[in-house]
Design an enzyme around this catalytic site. Sequence first.
Site, mmCIF file in Angstrom:
data_model
loop_
_atom_site.group_PDB
_atom_site.id
_atom_site.type_symbol
_atom_site.label_atom_id
_atom_site.label_comp_id
_atom_site.label_asym_id
_atom_site.label_seq_id
_atom_site.Cartn_x
_atom_site.Cartn_y
_atom_site.Cartn_z
ATOM 1 N N SER A 1 40.211 55.077 35.013
ATOM 2 C CA SER A 1 41.557 55.656 34.923
ATOM 3 C C SER A 1 42.320 55.056 33.754
ATOM 4 O O SER A 1 41.968 53.987 33.257
ATOM 5 C CB SER A 1 42.341 55.445 36.227
ATOM 6 O OG SER A 1 42.173 54.136 36.707
ATOM 7 N N ASP B 1 37.695 41.297 41.118
ATOM 8 C CA ASP B 1 36.538 41.092 41.992
ATOM 9 C C ASP B 1 37.001 40.712 43.399
ATOM 10 O O ASP B 1 37.476 39.592 43.634
ATOM 11 C CB ASP B 1 35.660 39.980 41.407
ATOM 12 C CG ASP B 1 34.321 39.870 42.103
ATOM 13 O OD1 ASP B 1 34.087 40.604 43.079
ATOM 14 O OD2 ASP B 1 33.504 39.038 41.666
ATOM 15 N N ASP C 1 32.142 39.676 47.540
ATOM 16 C CA ASP C 1 31.076 38.702 47.277
ATOM 17 C C ASP C 1 29.839 39.058 48.085
ATOM 18 O O ASP C 1 29.936 39.547 49.222
ATOM 19 C CB ASP C 1 31.515 37.287 47.649
ATOM 20 C CG ASP C 1 32.348 36.629 46.556
ATOM 21 O OD1 ASP C 1 32.486 37.231 45.476
ATOM 22 O OD2 ASP C 1 32.867 35.527 46.782
#
Length: 749
Positions: free
Chosen positions: A218, A291, A294
């Site tokens: 985007s 992030d 995990d």
Amino acid sequence: MGMRDTRGLPGGVTETWRDPWGIPHIKAPGRHEAFAALGYVHAEDRLWQMEGLLRRGTGRYAEWVGQPAVAGDMLARRLDTAGASQRDFAALGDDARTMLEAYAGGVNAFIATGRRPVEYGILNAEPQAWLPWHSIAVMRQIGFLMGSVWWKLWRAAALPIVGTDNVGKLRFDDGGNELLCLPPGADTGAFTADLAALKPGIEALLAVAAQDVSGGGSNNWALSPEHTATGRPLLAGDPHRVLEMPNMYAQVHLACDEFDVIGLTVPGVPGFPHFGHNASVAWCVTHAFVDIHDIYVERFGNGGATALYQDQWEPVRQRQETIAVRGGANVLVDVVETRHGPVIAGDPAKGSALALRSMQFAETDRSFDCMIAMMQANTVAGLYEATRDWGLIDHNLVAGDTAGTIGYRVRAKVPKRPRSNGWLPVPGWTGAHEWDGMVPWEAMPAAVNPAGGVIVTANNRVTRDDGEHYLSTDAMPPHRARRIWSRLAALGKANIADMAAIHRDLETIPGQELRDRLRGLGGIDAKATDVHRLILAWDGRMSTESEAASAYIAVRLALTRLVSERSGLSEVTKSPYTRVSPNIIPENQLWWLVPGLLRADDTSILAGASWDDLLRIALSQASERVAEPWGRLHQPQLTHSLSAAFPDHAAALDRLSAEVGGDNDTVFATGCTATVGTRAVYGSLCRYVFDVGAWDNCCWIVFHGASGEPASPWYLNQNAHWAAGEMVPMMYDWEQISVEAVERRELQI
């Protein structure tokens, strides 16, 4: 903040209008009535889609479409989306719970009318009652595992093939020089892996590799008043996703005595979480690629009943889920959870598997507590304060207000943990890779009225990786961001038309790089000389009429396949790590990787071949294609979600888009994939420009139309404008709406 022009609205009466584009405008006397009306109107336009999102998110889609949905249902059951969403609903404050209950009441009021979308007839099914927690599950589904999960799994599967020295190269092309969102437009050089820090994860993966491997952008940008012709902030942007019918977004205007908001809504969800404006503030998002997931390599014992952690064998949690499959037998799913989360790949009974710990599931989420406060915010600072609890998916949240302020903030909940967690699955048994609370809201990247007065985000890297907290590894190439910066720098005092023109930018930086790389290439087959000359004479624009653009993509597709074969990375499909639904396809990952390796003349994974060798072969293969204009080859097929399972109904459900230009790397984003070929399969679900404070100047577009009903005149009525990069008015003034509306109704819910 009160809404405008509500005087004279009869008590208890809610009015809905449809503007000339079929976009609903809802005016209600109070908040409860407003959210109930939104639920009703969403269901009226998108009921089947809403339940489809719910079923996909909670692992019940195979009940509708059969075997093809089983893998996705299995993952949703393992992650327990339903349980997480019910947990989150119980933790919400009173306002959010009341909002969700009112919305559910509106959905159920429409169901009670007996009107049914055509899809229920195809399925021979009845809609289920809507429950308040269903909206949380839908919101979770639309951002389902976006981001780092797939690159970590890809590198895990590829590690035994490419080796430890090369695993750090398996990431998005960084353009050779990363461009940051913050400080705005700053360069930061190439992004590299610390292989020493990755050693524990590498060793853990290689220890189990023998049994596992044989042989989902985007844009947005904002200008402060000193850069605009009006002296007001301008915001613009577009989200990029798969062009699946119906659209993930629905245009809606919702007003009551507490707020007056227009923007893009998610069918099944109350509020305006991503794009919208009220009377004082406009906001928009892009995926930040922070992030929030995990993956842990777990060691199991006792036939998979225990998992090792710091020299102790801990019992795992086990349960069995049953998936009903249309036209087939039930499928039983054995779910195993360690302290880190559910196993998503591998077999614990064999001694090792991968477990996922994700912010989308592991921690109680209160994103829905942000919805009403966002709608009521009257400054950029107030909007950001309202989003403190947002955690379902990570966003670059860009905003502007009527006081002339613009701002940028990463809206996300990010766990504190080592940077080494970012590249690969890490050992789960050592205790060295655990989460240690959350990165504080105050420490997340943010800027209000940054120096220079310009903000650009296009899934490029958020900020430098030298701060106290690890934020991200995998960010998309900076090419789109560079083009936006370049276009903005060339402007004087910008206006709405200038912003819309940037949306239509067709220049491809990787395409121009490949063209220039081919200039000095000799030894080309005679049959490839025409393609070679065509590309060398190309202007580097992915325009619909360009045959050279088609030739460039043909060469790039061929080159990607050659690298997959030569490197041996085509073999990663044999790894269970790549089979996590919807599966990781090596050519699609390599599409993003090859330009960076070519730019650096890095041949380390080419098994002795040179790039010149592969380029000659790619040119030869591309020459076998008949030259055609790019728009014809790239034309999107707007495929309904049920078409594959019910091909007899495909003609009534699917639509053919108008031709489009652009590609994966252009600001006018219309992406193809290595496995599908030239046809555009994803692109801008919508585009918008906000003239902050002069709200009736704003404009927007979606890729098909306001309605999800195939027989509706509003199912495809915006497509031709979208394909041309044009927009339609975003009507906000209630007097104008009442005059121009093509439909008006009263709702009693």
